[in-house]
Design an enzyme around this catalytic site. Structure first.
Site, PDB file in Angstrom:
ATOM      1  N   GLY C 131      76.135  14.725  63.381  1.00 20.42           N
ATOM      2  CA  GLY C 131      77.074  15.675  62.806  1.00 20.42           C
ATOM      3  C   GLY C 131      76.542  17.067  63.062  1.00 20.42           C
ATOM      4  O   GLY C 131      76.701  17.609  64.161  1.00 20.42           O
ATOM      5  N   SER C 132      75.842  17.588  62.078  1.00 22.04           N
ATOM      6  CA  SER C 132      75.206  18.896  62.297  1.00 22.04           C
ATOM      7  C   SER C 132      74.287  18.826  63.510  1.00 22.04           C
ATOM      8  O   SER C 132      74.205  19.759  64.302  1.00 22.04           O
ATOM      9  CB  SER C 132      74.387  19.288  61.065  1.00 22.04           C
ATOM     10  OG  SER C 132      75.227  19.415  59.949  1.00 22.04           O
ATOM     11  N   ILE C 157      87.519  12.679  64.030  1.00 24.08           N
ATOM     12  CA  ILE C 157      88.106  13.459  65.121  1.00 24.08           C
ATOM     13  C   ILE C 157      89.527  13.910  64.756  1.00 24.08           C
ATOM     14  O   ILE C 157      90.438  13.098  64.590  1.00 24.08           O
ATOM     15  CB  ILE C 157      88.114  12.646  66.441  1.00 24.08           C
ATOM     16  CG1 ILE C 157      86.685  12.166  66.746  1.00 24.08           C
ATOM     17  CG2 ILE C 157      88.675  13.495  67.579  1.00 24.08           C
ATOM     18  CD1 ILE C 157      85.609  13.264  66.712  1.00 24.08           C
ATOM     19  N   GLN C 336      92.066  29.691  38.736  1.00 27.88           N
ATOM     20  CA  GLN C 336      91.698  30.334  37.474  1.00 27.88           C
ATOM     21  C   GLN C 336      92.818  31.275  37.004  1.00 27.88           C
ATOM     22  O   GLN C 336      93.191  31.257  35.839  1.00 27.88           O
ATOM     23  CB  GLN C 336      90.380  31.122  37.668  1.00 27.88           C
ATOM     24  CG  GLN C 336      89.605  31.322  36.394  1.00 27.88           C
ATOM     25  CD  GLN C 336      89.137  29.987  35.821  1.00 27.88           C
ATOM     26  OE1 GLN C 336      88.950  29.022  36.539  1.00 27.88           O
ATOM     27  NE2 GLN C 336      88.976  29.932  34.504  1.00 27.88           N
ATOM     28  N   GLY C 340      95.979  26.469  33.642  1.00 34.15           N
ATOM     29  CA  GLY C 340      96.204  25.036  33.794  1.00 34.15           C
ATOM     30  C   GLY C 340      97.240  24.705  34.856  1.00 34.15           C
ATOM     31  O   GLY C 340      97.140  23.680  35.537  1.00 34.15           O
ATOM     32  N   GLU C 363      83.182  22.223  62.445  1.00 32.97           N
ATOM     33  CA  GLU C 363      82.712  23.165  63.473  1.00 32.97           C
ATOM     34  C   GLU C 363      81.441  23.871  63.007  1.00 32.97           C
ATOM     35  O   GLU C 363      81.236  25.063  63.237  1.00 32.97           O
ATOM     36  CB  GLU C 363      83.827  24.144  63.874  1.00 32.97           C
ATOM     37  CG  GLU C 363      85.034  23.342  64.335  1.00 32.97           C
ATOM     38  CD  GLU C 363      85.996  24.088  65.201  1.00 32.97           C
ATOM     39  OE1 GLU C 363      85.606  25.097  65.816  1.00 32.97           O
ATOM     40  OE2 GLU C 363      87.156  23.640  65.282  1.00 32.97           O
ATOM     41  N   THR C 365      78.684  23.334  59.526  1.00 40.83           N
ATOM     42  CA  THR C 365      78.738  23.639  58.090  1.00 40.83           C
ATOM     43  C   THR C 365      78.279  25.085  57.865  1.00 40.83           C
ATOM     44  O   THR C 365      77.732  25.727  58.771  1.00 40.83           O
ATOM     45  CB  THR C 365      77.800  22.702  57.313  1.00 40.83           C
ATOM     46  OG1 THR C 365      76.463  22.928  57.784  1.00 40.83           O
ATOM     47  CG2 THR C 365      78.171  21.235  57.498  1.00 40.83           C
ATOM     48  N   SER C 366      78.477  25.549  56.659  1.00 40.67           N
ATOM     49  CA  SER C 366      78.050  26.919  56.355  1.00 40.67           C
ATOM     50  C   SER C 366      76.541  27.086  56.578  1.00 40.67           C
ATOM     51  O   SER C 366      76.088  28.139  57.036  1.00 40.67           O
ATOM     52  CB  SER C 366      78.405  27.277  54.910  1.00 40.67           C
ATOM     53  OG  SER C 366      79.801  27.485  54.809  1.00 40.67           O
TER      54      SER C 366
HETATM   55  C1  LIG Z   1      88.370  16.626  58.272  1.00 38.51           C
HETATM   56  C2  LIG Z   1      87.314  16.685  59.331  1.00 38.51           C
HETATM   57  C3  LIG Z   1      87.679  16.974  60.636  1.00 38.51           C
HETATM   58  C4  LIG Z   1      86.719  16.996  61.640  1.00 38.51           C
HETATM   59  N1  LIG Z   1      87.112  17.211  62.926  1.00 38.51           N
HETATM   60  C5  LIG Z   1      86.186  17.058  63.938  1.00 38.51           C
HETATM   61  C6  LIG Z   1      86.591  17.095  65.302  1.00 38.51           C
HETATM   62  O1  LIG Z   1      87.761  17.306  65.608  1.00 38.51           O
HETATM   63  N2  LIG Z   1      85.663  16.884  66.244  1.00 38.51           N
HETATM   64  C7  LIG Z   1      84.374  16.658  65.941  1.00 38.51           C
HETATM   65  O2  LIG Z   1      83.573  16.452  66.863  1.00 38.51           O
HETATM   66  N3  LIG Z   1      83.944  16.639  64.657  1.00 38.51           N
HETATM   67  C8  LIG Z   1      84.821  16.816  63.639  1.00 38.51           C
HETATM   68  N4  LIG Z   1      84.432  16.756  62.336  1.00 38.51           N
HETATM   69  C9  LIG Z   1      83.018  16.540  62.043  1.00 38.51           C
HETATM   70  C10 LIG Z   1      82.319  17.775  61.446  1.00 38.51           C
HETATM   71  O3  LIG Z   1      82.156  18.773  62.415  1.00 38.51           O
HETATM   72  C11 LIG Z   1      81.008  17.313  60.834  1.00 38.51           C
HETATM   73  O4  LIG Z   1      81.343  16.554  59.686  1.00 38.51           O
HETATM   74  C12 LIG Z   1      80.110  18.461  60.466  1.00 38.51           C
HETATM   75  O5  LIG Z   1      79.603  19.056  61.636  1.00 38.51           O
HETATM   76  C13 LIG Z   1      78.977  18.053  59.566  1.00 38.51           C
HETATM   77  O6  LIG Z   1      78.335  16.903  60.026  1.00 38.51           O
HETATM   78  P1  LIG Z   1      78.050  15.685  59.064  1.00 38.51           P
HETATM   79  O7  LIG Z   1      79.298  15.363  58.380  1.00 38.51           O
HETATM   80  O8  LIG Z   1      77.406  14.625  59.840  1.00 38.51           O
HETATM   81  O9  LIG Z   1      77.003  16.276  58.013  1.00 38.51           O
HETATM   82  P2  LIG Z   1      75.432  16.299  58.104  1.00 38.51           P
HETATM   83  O10 LIG Z   1      75.080  16.865  59.422  1.00 38.51           O
HETATM   84  O11 LIG Z   1      74.917  14.983  57.737  1.00 38.51           O
HETATM   85  O12 LIG Z   1      75.109  17.357  56.986  1.00 38.51           O
HETATM   86  C14 LIG Z   1      74.903  17.032  55.609  1.00 38.51           C
HETATM   87  C15 LIG Z   1      74.379  18.277  54.884  1.00 38.51           C
HETATM   88  O13 LIG Z   1      73.140  18.676  55.435  1.00 38.51           O
HETATM   89  C16 LIG Z   1      73.155  20.021  55.815  1.00 38.51           C
HETATM   90  N5  LIG Z   1      72.300  20.202  57.011  1.00 38.51           N
HETATM   91  C17 LIG Z   1      72.237  19.411  58.110  1.00 38.51           C
HETATM   92  N6  LIG Z   1      71.361  19.924  58.990  1.00 38.51           N
HETATM   93  C18 LIG Z   1      70.868  21.048  58.423  1.00 38.51           C
HETATM   94  C19 LIG Z   1      69.924  22.016  58.833  1.00 38.51           C
HETATM   95  N7  LIG Z   1      69.326  21.961  60.029  1.00 38.51           N
HETATM   96  N8  LIG Z   1      69.640  23.040  58.004  1.00 38.51           N
HETATM   97  C20 LIG Z   1      70.251  23.139  56.809  1.00 38.51           C
HETATM   98  N9  LIG Z   1      71.167  22.256  56.370  1.00 38.51           N
HETATM   99  C21 LIG Z   1      71.446  21.214  57.177  1.00 38.51           C
HETATM  100  C22 LIG Z   1      74.608  20.291  56.119  1.00 38.51           C
HETATM  101  O14 LIG Z   1      74.899  21.668  56.010  1.00 38.51           O
HETATM  102  C23 LIG Z   1      75.278  19.484  55.038  1.00 38.51           C
HETATM  103  O15 LIG Z   1      75.251  20.239  53.848  1.00 38.51           O
HETATM  104  C24 LIG Z   1      85.367  16.772  61.319  1.00 38.51           C
HETATM  105  C25 LIG Z   1      85.013  16.514  59.996  1.00 38.51           C
HETATM  106  C26 LIG Z   1      85.971  16.448  59.012  1.00 38.51           C
HETATM  107  C27 LIG Z   1      85.553  16.127  57.607  1.00 38.51           C
END
Ligand SMILES: Cc1cc2nc3c(=O)[nH]c(=O)nc-3n(C[C@H](O)[C@H](O)[C@H](O)COP(=O)(O)OP(=O)(O)OC[C@H]3O[C@@H](n4cnc5c(N)ncnc54)[C@H](O)[C@@H]3O)c2cc1C
Ligand SMILES: Cc1cc2nc3c(=O)[nH]c(=O)nc-3n(C[C@H](O)[C@H](O)[C@H](O)COP(=O)(O)OP(=O)(O)OC[C@H]3O[C@@H](n4cnc5c(N)ncnc54)[C@H](O)[C@@H]3O)c2cc1C
Ligand SMILES: Cc1cc2nc3c(=O)[nH]c(=O)nc-3n(C[C@H](O)[C@H](O)[C@H](O)COP(=O)(O)OP(=O)(O)OC[C@H]3O[C@@H](n4cnc5c(N)ncnc54)[C@H](O)[C@@H]3O)c2cc1C
Lengths: 326, 259, 385
Positions: C131-132, C157, C336, C340, C363, C365-366
């Site tokens: 993911g990340s 996806i 808020q 309600g 795309e 996470t924050s």
């Molecule tokens: C509705 C939806 C649509 C999506 N669409 C697509 C798409 O079209 N194509 C695609 O490829 N993907 C897509 N995604 C996937 C999305 O990009 C990933 O879910 C996202 O990048 C986070 O990955 P993860 O869910 O595996 O979280 P993880 O990577 O497991 O992260 C879990 C937590 O750990 C934190 N974390 C991880 N690594 C670090 C670090 N190095 N430093 C600090 N904090 C960290 C993260 O910020 C998060 O808080 C989609 C996801 C959703 C929910």
């Protein structure tokens, strides 16, 4: 007569003036007592119709009777009326707002080279000048306008002006000025009647019932039509209902539909969007029935009931029936 | 076939209008401007006629200050081929007749076979310019058009106009003027390509002198604008439905004298 | 960079707004409730040219710039975040990389139908374990003569179920780590390619989020985008642009919730006055307005840098981070302000609140945005500040 106030007659296409003419003549008489003349372009005027114009207060009727005036074509009407105006030099030319008068009077003003105040709701004399008031910006403001020279041409919004009281026995002199009937470029093909609902025309009705999205579906309009038949009201709709295909768009009230100004407006399941208000806010009395107490329509309603319209409408029909049977 | 469409730029109906300091015009700060909705029906119809015939030119014309260019650009984006902007201080207090005179002068120069206008501009609401144009040109005119069809030769237009109680169908020899009513068609949205392509299309600036029009005072002048008188406060009728309805009927009859 | 929109951008905004208000708004609540993909309106967005807005005209797109794109996307998101994400994926994540890295033949085949809105594309990078850490790709593509054989699965996806084309990232050389990642386009209907589970979600419910499964899926070598090993760069380039789009989506969601809050504050009465007269409500509204304006300016700036052909990776990350955090804060506060009522489905701020959350996740996470910003600023890149 020079300086007369002309009232262009809107008729029912059967030789009788429409009731709205009592309002036009009434207002003209208030501004120019004794100087009111009715000008009637028609294929056939009835005796009863001519009598009616006299009773409402027209001193003279200028009757332009010729088959060429029916069906109505602005090119023909404007040419004939302008010729007559050149001879008669009226001070003002008034007509009610209807689809054809609106066009005709505008064309006539251009031919005479004078100003036009369309859809006027108030008149006042300022010295020897007429000042008209008309709604602008979707009825959000009023504009006061005046003319550089006469004849002062204006159309009057129906249901705003106090109608003349008919005075039985009062008659108008009827004159049939000679006229060289101008030819028409446009040729009539056919008239397609609307399927009549048996209810009055939306823009002419004194009472209008309006059903919005809260009606839930086209089949439910029968309860409004029934109420309409009891109180003699036209039934209109909001755009939401029209867009949903529940009512043909000619029944749409509002900015992009018909502008109405009835004595009584009853809205059922209408929220009161600004575009809807634009078409009915000048109604004299506004009643709203909506189950949402926050619906904006309550802000302009004179009377409101917060309840389910499906409970209120049958009850209202029943109560009105009782009242009107008395 | 060359078709000319007149368009007026008007404040969006949702914007609040305030009276300007001069008491005669509105304060235009913060106003969102749009093409008057009826004029969009006119533009759409012109484009459809052109598309149906497979050839032709649609010219949009508007009279007004600089901001009016935006409205013309949106007509170009919808698909008009070029635009003419009547932009001159001489027209700053034009009434319907002065507006119609200016438009008629352009129409004489352009010599289109058909002029399409809106039923009325939704700000000043006169519903007059269209008929006045026809008068000044000496052309036939049909108001509140619900249908329009050009014959194969391009010599006449068959138009159905809305009147109380029905539709009246006429054949108008061209050139003619038509006023579009809602229901005539469903205007298209400008496509992105249309918007991007619009900047390549011409918007010609025209002054009163270019039309040989001398400045003359308006036949109708505005004395002043005023706010609507406040409505008396309304009343929510309480109680169960039968009670409330009885009270409503009584109030309508006795207090408001509306029935 | 100027603050004024060009007249062209104003027209694009007006068109997008009108479309959103008249076509999307009437169905927005219902498609959210039913998790229904809005085929009709998405098709009409295609006809208007929004679905391939940033793609050159030559390939069926509209050839608009990034600034026009964020303006339009914001308007769509203001009314419905689901429509916005579909538009954003089609443009930024699928269309843009193919326009940039594809051959003419590939653009003709894979891009033109998507850019003109006749078909949809999706972007498949995320995997169960990646993911990340997107470098940790496990889907494998093995060369076999004129073909590649794909095995693996992609998760979450967007438009995965509805798309006709998927831009899929695979490992072609495990040894090389992320330098061994390669991009391919896989067409729907290809043997061995199936769509798995469609997720049931908190927000953007009308957009489908699906699993893509590759099981000995053979695709022609001509479907490879760019060179072997170039895939990660392609993905990151796409995501840099995509983040600007997500920032715009977040600004739109926030704006919608803010407008409804202001309207509500003018109408709702409490303690005898409209709630907008209470200073603490004013405070909330002022904070909302300031944050939204900041987010919008950062977004427009990133777009302006992209249009000017200047580096924008840091600026895009900043914009996405700030806009996403703003959307979450503003939508929380919007509820808020509504009290309600805001917690009730019937009120649109409830949907905005649920939709806002995703902008902090996809795309990058924050946290990942902060990482990108910090990494670059330590190298002296301050995002053009
Ligand atoms: C509705 C939806 C649509 C999506 N669409 C697509 C798409 O079209 N194509 C695609 O490829 N993907 C897509 N995604 C996937 C999305 O990009 C990933 O879910 C996202 O990048 C986070 O990955 P993860 O869910 O595996 O979280 P993880 O990577 O497991 O992260 C879990 C937590 O750990 C934190 N974390 C991880 N690594 C670090 C670090 N190095 N430093 C600090 N904090 C960290 C993260 O910020 C998060 O808080 C989609 C996801 C959703 C929910
Ligand atoms: C350019 C433009 C032009 C427009 N022009 C017009 C126009 O000319 N005319 C027009 O009307 N609109 C027009 N509109 C649309 C306008 O903005 C509103 O969308 C429309 O008026 C809403 O119609 P409504 O009140 O029927 O529906 P809604 O706003 O959906 O309201 C329905 C109401 O019914 C109530 N209700 C539901 N069920 C019941 C029940 N059982 N009993 C009692 N009450 C119930 C609800 O509480 C609600 O208040 C225009 C919009 C635009 C953008
Ligand atoms: C600063 C200012 C001062 C004004 N002063 C006066 C004044 O002194 N006296 C006065 O009577 N009015 C005045 N007006 C109002 C203005 O002149 C009216 O807009 C004009 O009379 C046209 O009438 P209408 O808008 O009601 O058009 P309508 O007659 O309702 O329009 C019908 C159709 O004609 C076409 N049309 C109308 N106007 C235009 C246009 N400008 N360009 C292109 N097509 C058009 C459109 O197709 C429209 O749908 C003033 C306006 C402004 C902004």
């Amino acid at each position: 007569m020079p300086n007369a106030f002309w009232c262009i007659v809107e008729d029912d296409r059967n030789g009788s003036p429409k009731k709205v003419m009592a309002e036009v003549i009434g207002e003209a008489a208030r501004l120019a007592p004794g100087r009111v003349e009715a000008v009637w372009l028609t294929d056939k005027a009835s005796e009863a119709g001519l009598k009616q114009l006299g009773e409402w207060g027209a001193a003279r009727v200028l009757l332009l009777e010729n088959a060429v005036f029916v069906p109505y074509r602005s090119e023909v009407w404007a040419a004939a009326a302008a010729d007559l105006a050149a001879k008669e030099s009226p001070a003002a030319i008034f007509a009610p707002v209807t689809s054809r008068q609106r066009e005709f009077v505008a064309r006539l003003a251009a031919r005479l080279g004078v100003g036009l105040s369309a859809d006027s709701v108030r008149f006042a004399m300022d010295g020897d000048k007429l000042v008209a008031t008309r709604p602008v910006y979707a009825g959000k403001l009023l504009s006061r306008v005046t003319w550089a020279k006469s004849p002062w041409v204006a159309t009057l919004r129906p249901n705003v002006f106090r109608p003349a009281d008919a005075q039985p026995g009062k008659t108008a002199s009827v004159e049939r000025p000679s006229l060289t009937a101008p030819g028409a470029q446009m040729k009539f093909v056919e008239r397609r009647e609307e399927v009549s609902t048996g209810l009055p025309e939306l823009t002419e009705a004194e009472t209008v019932i309006s059903g919005g999205r809260g009606m839930k579906g086209p089949e439910n309009y029968v309860i409004l039509e029934e109420l309409g038949r009891v109180i003699g009201a036209a039934v209109g709709a909001s755009r939401a209902a029209v867009d949903a295909g529940w009512r043909p768009h000619r029944f749409q009230i509002g900015q992009t539909g018909r502008t109405i100004s009835p004595k009584l407006y009853l809205g059922f399941g209408v929220s009161g969007a600004i575009q809807h208000l634009a078409g009915m806010r000048t109604s004299k009395v506004i009643v709203a029935v909506n189950k949402d107490p926050e619906a904006p329509i309550f802000k302009i309603a004179d009377f409101g009931i917060v309840a389910d319209l499906f409970e209120v409408v049958p009850e209202l029909t029943k109560e009105f029936k009782k009242l009107l049977e008395k | 076939m060359k078709i000319l469409v007149t368009i007026k730029q008007v404040p969006d109906t949702a914007t609040q209008v305030k009276i300007a300091a001069d008491g005669k015009t509105i304060d235009t700060t913060g106003i969102t401007w749009i093409v008057s909705p009826y004029d969009e029906f006119a533009v759409e119809e012109a484009l459809r006629i052109k598309e149906k015939r497979g050839q032709g030119e649609v010219v949009a014309v508007s009279l007004g200050p600089d901001r009016v260019k935006e409205a013309l650009r949106s007509s170009l984006a919808m698909g008009c081929d070029r635009a003419i902007h009547l932009n001159d201080a001489a027209w700053s207090a034009a009434d319907t007749l002065a507006t119609a005179k200016a438009l008629a002068a352009v129409i004489k120069q352009e010599a289109p076979q058909l002029v399409l206008c809106g039923r009325q501009a939704i700000d000043d609401d006169m519903g007059a310019v269209t008929a006045q144009l026809a008068e000044l040109l000496g052309w036939p005119c049909a108001y509140w058009i619900m249908e329009a069809a050009i014959d194969a030769d391009g010599k006449t237009v068959r138009a159905a106009r809305q009147v109380e109680g029905g539709l009246e169908v006429f054949d108008l020899p061209l050139p003619a003027v038509l006023a579009a009513q809602k229901g005539l068609n469903e205007p298209r949205y400008p496509t992105l390509k249309g918007i991007m392509g619009a900047k390549k299309k011409e918007i010609k600036d025209v002054k009163a002198a270019d039309l040989g029009i001398a400045s003359e005072p308006s036949q109708l002048s505005i004395v002043g604008l005023e706010a609507l008188p406040p409505r008396p406060a309304g009343r929510i009728i309480q109680g169960d439905v039968p009670t409330a309805v009885k009270e409503l009927v009584r109030a309508l009859r006795e207090d408001a004298k509306a029935i | 960079m100027t603050f004024d929109l060009t007249s062209e951008q104003q027209l694009i905004r007006a068109t997008a707004r009108e479309f959103a208000e008249t076509q999307i708004r009437p169905i927005a609540a219902e498609i959210d409730r039913d998790s229904r993909f809005p085929h009709e309106t998405v098709k009409r967005m295609g006809e208007l040219g929004l679905m391939g807005m940033v793609i050159p005209e030559r390939w069926g797109g509209s050839g608009a710039g990034a600034q026009a794109y964020v303006v339009a996307l914001e308007e769509i998101a203001r009314v419905c975040a689901s429509h916005a994400v579909v538009m954003s994926v089609n443009n930024s994540l699928y269309g843009d990389p193919i326009a940039r890295f594809g051959t003419d033949a590939q653009r003709e085949r894979f891009l033109a139908p998507v850019a003109s809105g006749h078909a949809h594309g999706c972007f498949a990078l995320t995997e169960p374990q990646a993911g990340s850490d997107a470098t940790n790709q496990a889907t494998l593509a093995v060369r076999d003569g004129d073909h590649y054989v794909l095995n693996g699965r992609k998760r979450f996806i967007t438009t995965g179920r509805e798309a006709s084309f998927a831009l899929v990232f695979c490992q072609t050389d495990r040894e090389k780590g992320h330098r061994g990642i390669t991009a391919f386009v896989v067409e729907k209907g290809t043997r061995g390619f199936t769509v798995g589970k469609t997720e049931d979600k908190l927000g953007i419910r009308a957009s489908d989020t699906a699993e893509l499964v590759f099981d000995d899926c053979r695709i022609p070598a001509q479907s490879r985008i760019g060179e072997e090993g170039q895939g990660f760069k392609i993905a990151m380039t796409a995501i840099d642009g995509g983040r600007i789009g997500i920032a715009a989506q977040a600004v739109g969601i926030a704006t919608g919730a803010y407008e409804r809050s202001v309207a509500y504050a003018r109408e709702r009465k409490a303690f005898g006055v409209i709630i907008g007269e209470h200073q603490m409500v004013q405070w909330i509204l002022a904070d909302m307005a300031v944050a939204i304006d900041g987010a919008r300016l950062l977004t427009r700036k990133a777009a302006a840098l992209k249009d000017a052909g200047r580096p924008y990776r840091t600026a895009a990350a900043m914009a996405k981070l700030f806009a996403a955090e703003t959307a979450m804060k503003v939508t929380t506060d919007a509820i808020q302000v509504h009290g309600g009522y805001g917690f009730i489905r019937e009120y649109e701020v409830e949907r905005a609140f649920r939709d806002a959350k995703i902008t902090q996740l996809y795309e990058g996470t924050s946290q990942i945005q902060k990482l990108v910003v910090a990494r670059h600023l330590l190298r002296g890149d301050h995002g053009g500040a």
